[in-house]
Scaffold this motif. Structure first.
Motif, PDB file in Angstrom:
ATOM      1  N   TYR A   8      37.753 142.774  67.975  1.00  0.00           N
ATOM      2  CA  TYR A   8      39.151 143.008  67.638  1.00  0.00           C
ATOM      3  C   TYR A   8      39.235 143.433  66.179  1.00  0.00           C
ATOM      4  O   TYR A   8      38.715 142.757  65.297  1.00  0.00           O
ATOM      5  CB  TYR A   8      39.986 141.745  67.858  1.00  0.00           C
ATOM      6  CG  TYR A   8      41.424 141.908  67.424  1.00  0.00           C
ATOM      7  CD1 TYR A   8      42.278 142.764  68.114  1.00  0.00           C
ATOM      8  CD2 TYR A   8      41.913 141.245  66.314  1.00  0.00           C
ATOM      9  CE1 TYR A   8      43.594 142.935  67.711  1.00  0.00           C
ATOM     10  CE2 TYR A   8      43.224 141.404  65.903  1.00  0.00           C
ATOM     11  CZ  TYR A   8      44.053 142.248  66.609  1.00  0.00           C
ATOM     12  OH  TYR A   8      45.356 142.423  66.215  1.00  0.00           O
ATOM     13  N   ASP A   9      39.887 144.572  65.934  1.00  0.00           N
ATOM     14  CA  ASP A   9      40.108 145.058  64.579  1.00  0.00           C
ATOM     15  C   ASP A   9      41.574 144.816  64.234  1.00  0.00           C
ATOM     16  O   ASP A   9      42.464 145.481  64.794  1.00  0.00           O
ATOM     17  CB  ASP A   9      39.766 146.544  64.478  1.00  0.00           C
ATOM     18  CG  ASP A   9      39.999 147.071  63.073  1.00  0.00           C
ATOM     19  OD1 ASP A   9      39.216 146.702  62.175  1.00  0.00           O
ATOM     20  OD2 ASP A   9      40.974 147.824  62.884  1.00  0.00           O
ATOM     21  N   GLU A  10      41.798 143.848  63.356  1.00  0.00           N
ATOM     22  CA  GLU A  10      43.167 143.468  63.014  1.00  0.00           C
ATOM     23  C   GLU A  10      43.926 144.594  62.311  1.00  0.00           C
ATOM     24  O   GLU A  10      45.117 144.801  62.567  1.00  0.00           O
ATOM     25  CB  GLU A  10      43.142 142.221  62.126  1.00  0.00           C
ATOM     26  CG  GLU A  10      44.498 141.596  61.955  1.00  0.00           C
ATOM     27  CD  GLU A  10      44.433 140.253  61.245  1.00  0.00           C
ATOM     28  OE1 GLU A  10      45.520 139.765  60.869  1.00  0.00           O
ATOM     29  OE2 GLU A  10      43.345 139.700  61.055  1.00  0.00           O
ATOM     30  N   SER A  12      43.793 147.838  62.649  1.00  0.00           N
ATOM     31  CA  SER A  12      44.306 148.853  63.579  1.00  0.00           C
ATOM     32  C   SER A  12      44.914 148.237  64.832  1.00  0.00           C
ATOM     33  O   SER A  12      45.434 148.953  65.686  1.00  0.00           O
ATOM     34  CB  SER A  12      43.192 149.821  63.976  1.00  0.00           C
ATOM     35  OG  SER A  12      42.191 149.142  64.721  1.00  0.00           O
ATOM     36  N   ASP A  13      44.839 146.901  64.951  1.00  0.00           N
ATOM     37  CA  ASP A  13      45.335 146.172  66.117  1.00  0.00           C
ATOM     38  C   ASP A  13      44.725 146.734  67.401  1.00  0.00           C
ATOM     39  O   ASP A  13      45.417 147.051  68.359  1.00  0.00           O
ATOM     40  CB  ASP A  13      46.860 146.210  66.176  1.00  0.00           C
ATOM     41  CG  ASP A  13      47.434 145.199  67.167  1.00  0.00           C
ATOM     42  OD1 ASP A  13      46.712 144.254  67.558  1.00  0.00           O
ATOM     43  OD2 ASP A  13      48.603 145.366  67.568  1.00  0.00           O
ATOM     44  N   THR A  14      43.386 146.860  67.384  1.00  0.00           N
ATOM     45  CA  THR A  14      42.663 147.432  68.517  1.00  0.00           C
ATOM     46  C   THR A  14      41.617 146.449  69.033  1.00  0.00           C
ATOM     47  O   THR A  14      40.818 145.922  68.261  1.00  0.00           O
ATOM     48  CB  THR A  14      41.946 148.736  68.103  1.00  0.00           C
ATOM     49  OG1 THR A  14      42.935 149.659  67.629  1.00  0.00           O
ATOM     50  CG2 THR A  14      41.196 149.357  69.259  1.00  0.00           C
ATOM     51  N   GLN A  33      47.941 153.673  74.908  1.00  0.00           N
ATOM     52  CA  GLN A  33      47.375 152.407  74.452  1.00  0.00           C
ATOM     53  C   GLN A  33      46.022 152.052  75.061  1.00  0.00           C
ATOM     54  O   GLN A  33      45.392 151.094  74.621  1.00  0.00           O
ATOM     55  CB  GLN A  33      48.333 151.243  74.763  1.00  0.00           C
ATOM     56  CG  GLN A  33      49.560 151.243  73.922  1.00  0.00           C
ATOM     57  CD  GLN A  33      50.776 151.729  74.695  1.00  0.00           C
ATOM     58  OE1 GLN A  33      50.703 152.047  75.865  1.00  0.00           O
ATOM     59  NE2 GLN A  33      51.896 151.804  74.022  1.00  0.00           N
ATOM     60  N   ASP A  52      47.294 148.721  69.901  1.00  0.00           N
ATOM     61  CA  ASP A  52      48.513 147.897  69.827  1.00  0.00           C
ATOM     62  C   ASP A  52      48.325 146.605  70.624  1.00  0.00           C
ATOM     63  O   ASP A  52      49.241 146.100  71.271  1.00  0.00           O
ATOM     64  CB  ASP A  52      49.749 148.655  70.336  1.00  0.00           C
ATOM     65  CG  ASP A  52      50.031 149.915  69.556  1.00  0.00           C
ATOM     66  OD1 ASP A  52      49.847 149.907  68.328  1.00  0.00           O
ATOM     67  OD2 ASP A  52      50.437 150.907  70.189  1.00  0.00           O
ATOM     68  N   TYR A  53      47.113 146.089  70.576  1.00  0.00           N
ATOM     69  CA  TYR A  53      46.730 144.960  71.420  1.00  0.00           C
ATOM     70  C   TYR A  53      47.626 143.733  71.250  1.00  0.00           C
ATOM     71  O   TYR A  53      48.044 143.135  72.238  1.00  0.00           O
ATOM     72  CB  TYR A  53      45.266 144.569  71.161  1.00  0.00           C
ATOM     73  CG  TYR A  53      44.870 143.377  71.988  1.00  0.00           C
ATOM     74  CD1 TYR A  53      44.622 143.518  73.350  1.00  0.00           C
ATOM     75  CD2 TYR A  53      44.815 142.109  71.431  1.00  0.00           C
ATOM     76  CE1 TYR A  53      44.305 142.434  74.126  1.00  0.00           C
ATOM     77  CE2 TYR A  53      44.492 141.012  72.209  1.00  0.00           C
ATOM     78  CZ  TYR A  53      44.239 141.184  73.549  1.00  0.00           C
ATOM     79  OH  TYR A  53      43.938 140.101  74.323  1.00  0.00           O
ATOM     80  N   SER A  54      47.944 143.352  70.019  1.00  0.00           N
ATOM     81  CA  SER A  54      48.717 142.123  69.814  1.00  0.00           C
ATOM     82  C   SER A  54      50.101 142.209  70.465  1.00  0.00           C
ATOM     83  O   SER A  54      50.627 141.207  70.944  1.00  0.00           O
ATOM     84  CB  SER A  54      48.840 141.782  68.333  1.00  0.00           C
ATOM     85  OG  SER A  54      49.597 142.759  67.656  1.00  0.00           O
ATOM     86  N   MET A 121      40.440 138.719  73.698  1.00  0.00           N
ATOM     87  CA  MET A 121      40.347 138.896  72.252  1.00  0.00           C
ATOM     88  C   MET A 121      39.370 137.906  71.616  1.00  0.00           C
ATOM     89  O   MET A 121      38.748 138.204  70.628  1.00  0.00           O
ATOM     90  CB  MET A 121      41.715 138.748  71.605  1.00  0.00           C
ATOM     91  CG  MET A 121      41.730 139.191  70.163  1.00  0.00           C
ATOM     92  SD  MET A 121      43.384 139.427  69.540  1.00  0.00           S
ATOM     93  CE  MET A 121      43.715 137.844  68.866  1.00  0.00           C
TER      94      MET A 121
END
Length: 124
Positions: A8-10, A12-14, A33, A52-54, A121
């Motif tokens: 998980y890359d915070e 880029s929210d990916t 997405q 836009d995972y979160s 995640m």
């Protein structure tokens, strides 16, 4: 099969889940997405990225968010069939589940729902 690698890359929210690390793949955009990476020759998934995972992982007041797979409309029939077969099988099926919305008897819209967002995640 190797254990999938989740990252998980915070910034880029990916969320990226890799099923075959280091393998070359073709990216197929299922929607804005979800990017599915596949090995077309071997007809299998190499990985999947969820942007836009979160936001997508948060349930709504009605339950989990459903994501229309609008990118399927842009694919050739053979590629679409390949992608649907990959989406219905492991390891991708553990990440997203397919279903359909039929607003009329003649129209079907393919949708996906993320499976166990928290565990996806935190699998890494």
């Amino acid at each position: 099969m190797k254990t999938p690698i989740s990252k998980y890359d915070e910034a880029s929210d990916t969320l990226t889940i890799t099923f075959a690390p280091g393998e070359t793949a073709t990216g197929i955009e299922l929607n804005s997405q979800i990017l599915l990476r596949v090995n077309k020759a071997e007809k299998r998934a190499v990985g999947i990225s969820i942007f836009d995972y979160s936001v997508l992982a948060q349930p709504t007041e009605f339950g989990l968010r459903s994501l229309p797979l609008t990118g399927l409309n842009e694919l050739s029939e053979s590629t679409r069939e390949l992608v649907l077969a990959i989406l219905r099988s492991e390891p991708v099926h553990s990440v997203i589940t397919l279903f359909a919305y039929a607003p009329t008897a003649a129209e079907t819209i393919p949708l996906a729902v993320l499976q166990s967002p928290y565990s996806l995640m935190h699998a890494a």
